[in-house]
Design an enzyme around this catalytic site. Structure first.
Site: not given
Length: 360
Positions: A144-147, A341
């Site tokens: 997700g956004c942490a990727g 995150m």
């Protein structure tokens, strides 16, 4: 501050881009009111679009396309088509800017979470770009956004392991996860935030010939919070990937981020006083506010994050790399921290250093 390690991985190029279509936030708000009549009739919910502080968003299809329900296979076919086109364009330009020939790439890292492709997108890139068929492949899905931060860290790890030239691509087409008939608040908030984009970087060993490094990668720090899978993620339903959001995300960031950043820095012998630049994924305005509050950052520290959110919305993993590109335009110097995150709930930090300007 210690000298920059000679063999630390370096970023030689960074290219960002978006699919061909774009819509203003006002246009998307009007479309959402049409798509979700029950929620659209409640002004308090429509205010989500204004409060998001987004002006325009890149999309994979014209806005009218989203007004018609589409099956998961239909949406995923669009994902494969557009993600491949975007990956190829950005990767080709990143290699050219880094002065790396396709046949010299030792490894390929591709991050995405918003669509499914098997063979994975890195396999497509190897054929389409003419990379060596023996290049190591590392497709990362589900971060997700942490990727965006995690993928950068893994690309650096590959360089440390001996892969001297690594192509790293993050591509997300989050708009395709819209579920037309779903009037859940999470789907509605996703409609107010999500957009599409990608980024490509070339990460190399420090002694590889080529242009001057944009930045050096010193280390990374990952955190997964126990029993937090309900905070953020996808639920797989008949219509595809249905977003899962919790209202607790800003509160969680506010509660954990001060200590988490401290741990990340201490693990590599750094301190908060060393940091001159913060590159933070703009998951939303409230998340940025919470990050600033947790670290008591001066006003303006996260201006690049807010600007990318305003211009592009939330493109999941790719967004923090857009922020990095904006930060680089300001010619930063010294040490910095790149943070994102995502689902898990997780936090990813990459310790970076920006080069001093050349002596006159």
């Amino acid at each position: 501050m210690g000298a920059m390690p000679t063999l630390a991985p370096t970023v030689r190029s960074l290219v960002t881009g978006t699919p061909p279509y774009r819509a203003t936030q006002l246009e998307v708000q009007a479309a959402a009111a049409e798509l979700f009549p029950r929620l659209g009739a409640r002004q308090g919910l429509l205010d989500v679009f204004t409060n998001a502080q987004i002006e325009t968003r890149p999309l994979s299809r014209p806005l009218e396309w989203y007004l018609t329900p589409h099956t998961f296979p239909e949406k995923n076919a669009v994902f494969i088509e557009e993600a491949r086109a975007l990956c190829l364009r950005l990767a080709r330009e990143a290699l050219e800017r880094a002065e790396v020939a396709p046949g010299d790439v030792d490894a390929v890292v591709v991050v995405n979470t918003s669509g499914i492709s098997t063979p994975s997108l890195d396999a497509y890139l190897i054929g389409a770009l003419g990379l060596r068929p023996h290049a190591a492949r590392l497709p990362l899905w589900g971060l997700g956004c942490a990727g965006g931060a995690s993928g950068l860290a893994r690309a650096a790890d590959l360089v440390r392991a001996g892969y001297r030239r690594v192509l790293y691509v993050a591509v997300e087409l989050c708009s395709l996860t819209l579920i037309a008939g779903d009037e859940s608040k999470s789907n509605f908030v996703g409609t107010a935030l999500f957009s599409d984009g990608g980024a490509a970087l070339v990460v190399t060993a420090a002694d590889v010939p080529g242009p001057a490094p944009l930045l050096t990668l010193h280390g990374a720090y990952s955190t997964l919070i126990e029993d937090s899978e309900d905070i953020m993620g996808w639920d797989v339903v008949e219509e595809g990937l249905k977003v899962r959001f919790s209202r607790d995300i800003p509160a969680l960031v506010r509660a954990m981020m001060h200590g988490n950043v401290q741990e990340a820095l201490e693990a590599h012998g750094w301190t908060r006083a060393d940091l001159e630049t913060y590159v933070v994924h703009p998951g939303g305005v409230k998340v940025l506010d919470a990050y600033e509050e947790a670290l008591t950052l001066p006003a303006g520290t996260l201006d690049a994050s807010r600007d990318v959110l305003r211009r592009c919305g939330n493109m999941s993993s790719a967004t923090v790399l857009f922020v990095l590109e904006d930060v680089l335009r300001g010619r930063p110097q010294g040490r910095g921290l790149l943070s994102a995150m995502g689902p898990g709930f997780s936090a990813e930090h990459v310790l970076v250093e920006f080069p001093a300007p050349p002596l006159e």
